[in-house]
Design an enzyme around this catalytic site. Structure first.
Site, short mmCIF file in Angstrom:
data_model
loop_
_atom_site.label_atom_id
_atom_site.label_comp_id
_atom_site.label_asym_id
_atom_site.label_seq_id
_atom_site.Cartn_x
_atom_site.Cartn_y
_atom_site.Cartn_z
N THR A 16 -4.02 6.62 0.11
CA THR A 16 -4.48 5.24 0.07
C THR A 16 -4.90 4.79 1.47
O THR A 16 -6.07 4.50 1.72
CB THR A 16 -3.38 4.31 -0.47
OG1 THR A 16 -2.97 4.76 -1.76
CG2 THR A 16 -3.89 2.88 -0.58
N PHE A 22 0.83 -1.20 0.00
CA PHE A 22 0.00 0.00 0.00
C PHE A 22 0.87 1.25 0.00
O PHE A 22 1.91 1.29 0.67
CB PHE A 22 -0.89 0.06 1.24
CG PHE A 22 -1.92 -1.04 1.32
CD1 PHE A 22 -3.15 -0.89 0.73
CD2 PHE A 22 -1.65 -2.22 1.99
CE1 PHE A 22 -4.11 -1.89 0.80
CE2 PHE A 22 -2.58 -3.22 2.06
CZ PHE A 22 -3.82 -3.06 1.47
N ASP A 23 0.44 2.25 -0.76
CA ASP A 23 0.98 3.59 -0.58
C ASP A 23 0.32 4.17 0.69
O ASP A 23 -0.71 3.66 1.13
CB ASP A 23 0.67 4.44 -1.81
CG ASP A 23 1.19 5.85 -1.67
OD1 ASP A 23 2.24 6.03 -1.02
OD2 ASP A 23 0.57 6.78 -2.21
N LYS A 24 0.93 5.19 1.24
CA LYS A 24 0.36 5.78 2.46
C LYS A 24 -0.60 6.92 2.15
O LYS A 24 -1.82 6.78 2.31
CB LYS A 24 1.48 6.27 3.39
CG LYS A 24 0.95 6.82 4.72
CD LYS A 24 2.06 7.29 5.62
CE LYS A 24 2.63 8.61 5.16
NZ LYS A 24 1.68 9.74 5.33
N THR A 25 -0.07 8.03 1.67
CA THR A 25 -0.89 9.21 1.45
C THR A 25 -1.88 8.99 0.31
O THR A 25 -1.50 8.64 -0.79
CB THR A 25 0.00 10.43 1.12
OG1 THR A 25 0.98 10.58 2.14
CG2 THR A 25 -0.83 11.69 1.01
#
Length: 885
Positions: A491, A486-489
């Site tokens: 997502t 997963f990406d953070k920002t």
């Protein structure tokens, strides 16, 4: 590379991750007669076997021919048949070098070849290949590049001539992504010839002879429903993909010095078209921006919801020289000039135009076509959907092994049963029926039908969620997913950020001042020194944090609202400043016109209309009357008179957009009445620290940074410097000369909240025993904090962050003697600073200080339970990838 010159050729298709061998063939009349005789004599068995293995048709229907004389091309990969493609001839009115790149034609320049008059071409998986007579090989059309582009020169100001357009249309074909739909009859034929269904058909025939009419009819009905559902699902998905891919529109294009409106399918590489007068919802081709600038939505290609800003090519740009025409991914330094097919234009801003100029003052936004059809980035995406890369899925291998074992048992039973029935005097016909019936009992004929029905239902459920699959058998692969990244920002967390405030670094004290959560607090300290220079809390002459916040961005206006990176939007909203954009500004022309004046001449002073983008402070009267404003008139008046003050209009001279590889962005700005040019840079704190003069970095830098990152805040550093030169000279500086020798100014602290659906989704994935990984460009401590908040890292699990130190020395001294030397260059420290680290080679916890009882106990507990994980930074990952196996 060629294995049999003239007859056979091998090629690498990097995008498909496969190597193919192409062999020239002609149809054999005698072989065709022999083949159909075998088909008839074998009651169609030869035809069925040939549809599976392609042996008879390859050696009987075709005979070898030279590539330049072939009627069709036999394509194989890894020794296995892939497809048979027809060679077509298209008229070509041009020389050999017009159709092929110089590296192909110049190599054989000593050979005298007349104008070809026609081109021999074939298409494989929507790749077009053209035959080059001088090398006796087929070359991919996707690698074609105009010889002028290799010199960095775009198409001339008159556009393409009609003759060049006709030539390139012969090479590339129409500018369309047109997918031919298979008919229901062809889809059914391909499905029915599947070995499982052939076995079912044989089983139904055998059961009919055995008077198992009801069972045979039931299996036939199940199989028919299975085939029908698969056909309908595949056909519907193919139609949906075709509708999404095929796109045509009217485009205003420049040819032979005249602007005319043509269909987008008529575009060819090198065509100049007008973006400002666009009548298309999406771009029909890949193009390079020549004049003006625009904002595009690339979510169709990248999934990013934030629109991208595109800037025109500069005179010194080497994009056209360096671009790989066959590459479907480009460097960020290139892609900021490239408009990709299928993306949507959000906004276009005109500039002075030199193309098709009819009047003295002509403005527009022009672009040049680079790639069309399936050669575009969108075409590559569609092709990857139509022809997915083969996957070695153990499920299918085990399924065939299972069928093989059952078939072996059936053969043994067939043999034993035949012997026993023959011994008791049963007729040969009855023996054959009973023995074959035994095979159908051992090998379940309904198995493929049941699997097909299950996959059809799965495809239908996916389609209701907007997920389309043209190969239902690949749905089984989804059940084998073991890792999710997963990406953070945007997502795991919300797309938007909230600016918590600014921590300014005071040069007078060498430390950070308290958090300033409103712009009023930031601007209240601004004043003009006795020397006439602007200063604020940072105490850096002629620089101000508010100016950095207002200018250091690459935002664009769309319908009067700023559009771009959400972080930059929040930063601008925090200041309350406004952006104004000037259409028709050609910065290069302004610089050229102003260079004839001395720097102290009034005519050399900048005016707002000289800059493409100007930022303005909010009007004092309006702010003082607003009850919701964070400003007060007294805050803004401390700068003194407007001619010397700091809160005045600022023109953005040059903008270097955010670079993921550099982890920073910068801007060159000029206050309209300022005495110098200002440079502002924002980016990752660790990166900017290395670019700043060490004396300007506060002593509590690490303490303050860790304080916010450990609580999950996103921290952006600010730095700046002044240039004692004219703004015209500053506009010619490259990025390396701008982003150096900086003075540290402070931190921007952003708050990023989790999405409501994050924790439930991660919990569901964890219950499915899927490993979860976060990939982000943020500070590692921020990432660890967010991972803990969303339970990606379970409670009680300790995290160790990688640090790279002394890599060069270790490699230089010990690498040849110690195979683990690269690992020893990586330190693994506890994210919260506890006295426990990981062994760099074994990754086992140990105490930093053996006399620290608490640390020794924690290390022993972690080693026993294994409840710890690691956070790897980008530089460590790159280092380990390069120096370890």
């Amino acid at each position: 590379r060629a294995s049999q010159p003239g007859f056979m050729q091998e090629m690498d298709l990097a995008e498909e991750d496969m190597s193919i061998a192409v062999r020239g063939c002609r149809r054999s009349v005698a072989g065709s007669v022999a083949y159909w005789i075998l088909v008839v004599c074998s009651a169609g068995i030869v035809f069925i076997l040939d549809s599976w293995f392609h042996i008879f048709s390859t050696w009987l229907l075709l005979k070898q021919a030279r590539l330049g004389e072939a009627e069709c091309i036999h394509v194989s990969s890894g020794g296995k048949f892939v497809s048979l493609e027809v060679v077509s001839t298209v008229p070509f009115d041009g020389a050999l070098e017009d159709a092929f790149n110089p590296q192909y034609s110049e190599k054989y320049a000593e050979q005298c070849v007349d104008d070809p008059g026609e081109l021999r071409m074939f298409t494989f998986r929507h790749y077009r290949f053209a035959y080059l007579p001088t090398s006796a090989q087929f070359v991919p059309v996707s690698r074609w590049k105009d010889p002028e582009w290799t010199l960095g020169v775009a198409t001339g100001v008159s556009g393409l001539s009609e003759r060049l357009h006709k030539q390139r249309m012969s090479i590339f074909g129409q500018c369309m992504i047109d997918i031919r739909e298979k008919t229901y009859l062809r889809l059914m034929w391909e499905e029915v010839l599947n070995p499982f269904y052939i076995f079912q058909l044989a089983s139904i025939i055998i059961w009919s002879f055995e008077d198992y009419y009801y069972y045979a009819c039931a299996i036939f009905l199940i199989s028919a429903i299975s085939i029908a559902s698969t056909l309908i699902s595949t056909k519907r998905t193919m139609r949906k993909i075709r509708e999404m891919s095929a796109y045509t529109c009217d485009v205003r294009v420049l040819r032979a010095g005249r602007w005319s409106e043509v269909a987008s399918s008529d575009l060819v590489p090198g065509d100049i078209f007008d973006l400002a007068d666009a009548k298309f919802a999406a771009l029909p081709c890949d193009a390079v921006l020549l004049e003006g600038d625009c904002v595009v939505n690339e979510s169709m290609l990248t999934g990013e919801s934030v629109p991208e800003s595109k800037s025109p090519l500069e005179h010194s740009s080497k994009v056209l020289q360096d671009i790989d025409m066959a590459a479907h991914t480009l460097k960020p330094s290139m892609s900021r000039h490239i408009l990709f097919a299928g993306t949507h234009i959000v906004r276009v801003r005109k500039a002075n135009s030199i193309y098709g100029k009819q009047t003295a003052n002509c403005s527009g936004a022009t672009a040049m076509v680079l790639r069309t059809g399936f050669c575009t980035t969108k075409g590559t995406l569609v092709r990857s959907i139509l022809f997915p890369r083969p996957t070695k899925f153990r499920f299918y291998r085990d399924a065939f092994r299972f069928i093989g074992v059952l078939a072996g048992i059936a053969v043994i039973g067939f043999t034993v049963n035949s012997i026993n029935l023959h011994r008791i005097g049963v007729s040969d016909g009855a023996i054959a029926k009973k023995a074959l019936d035994l095979i159908t009992v051992v090998v379940p004929p309904a198995l493929p039908a049941c699997m097909s029905i299950g996959m059809a239902f799965a495809a239908q459920r996916l389609r209701k969620e907007g997920i389309f699959c043209i190969s239902p058998s690949r749905i089984n692969v989804a059940s084998k997913v073991a890792v999710m990244c997963f990406d953070k920002t945007g997502t795991l967390t919300e797309t938007g950020l909230d600016l918590l405030g600014v921590r300014i670094a005071s040069q007078s004290t060498g430390q950070f001042v308290d958090m300033q959560s409103t712009i009023g607090q930031v601007t209240r300290s601004i004043a003009v020194s006795e020397a006439g220079e602007m200063v604020d809390t940072a105490c850096i002459p002629s620089l101000a944090v508010v100016n950095a916040l207002a200018t250091c961005h690459s935002l664009r206006l769309v319908n009067g609202a700023p559009v771009g990176d959400p972080l930059e939007v929040k930063m601008l909203e925090f200041t309350g400043w406004q952006i104004e954009e000037n259409d028709g500004v050609n910065t290069q022309a302004v610089l050229d016109a102003g260079s004839c004046y001395a720097d102290n001449s009034p005519l050399a002073s900048p005016t707002p209309d000289m800059f493409p983008t100007v930022v303005r402070p909010p009007p004092i009267l309006k702010l003082s009357q607003s009850t919701d404003s964070v400003f007060a008139s007294s805050d803004l008046n401390t700068c003194g008179n407007s001619s010397q003050g700091c809160l005045e209009e600022i023109g953005i001279v040059k903008c270097f957009e955010f670079s993921p590889s550099l982890c920073r962005a910068s801007v060159v700005a000029k206050r309209l009445h300022g005495s110098c040019v200002e440079v502002y840079v924002k980016g990752a704190p660790e990166v900017l620290r290395g670019l700043c003069n060490s004396v300007t970095v506060p002593t509590d830098f690490d303490k303050v940074l860790d304080e916010y990152t450990q609580h999950g805040y996103r921290v952006i550093a600010l730095a700046g410097k002044t240039l004692q030169q004219s703004w015209r000279d500053a506009a010619t500086l490259d990025r390396a000369n701008v982003e150096c020798g900086l003075s540290f100014m402070g931190f921007l602290v952003f708050e990023n909240r989790l999405k409501p659906a994050t924790q439930p989704v991660l919990e569901e994935l964890r219950e499915a025993q899927i490993r979860l990984i976060m990939c982000t460009g943020d500070n590692p401590l921020t990432a660890v904090s967010v991972a803990r908040e969303c339970s990606l890292v379970a409670p009680g699990v300790q995290v160790f962050v990688s640090r790279l130190s002394g890599a060069g020395d270790i490699l230089a001294k010990d690498y040849e003697l110690n195979a683990h030397a690269p690992l020893a260059a990586v330190n693994w420290v506890h994210y919260a600073g506890l006295g426990v680290v990981l062994d760099p080679v074994l990754l086992k916890p140990r105490a930093v200080d053996s006399s620290d009882a608490a640390a020794v106990e924690l290390a022993a507990e972690l080693a026993r339970s294994g409840r710890y994980c690691v956070a790897i930074t980008g530089n460590v990952f790159g280092y380990l990838s390069q120096y370890t196996q």
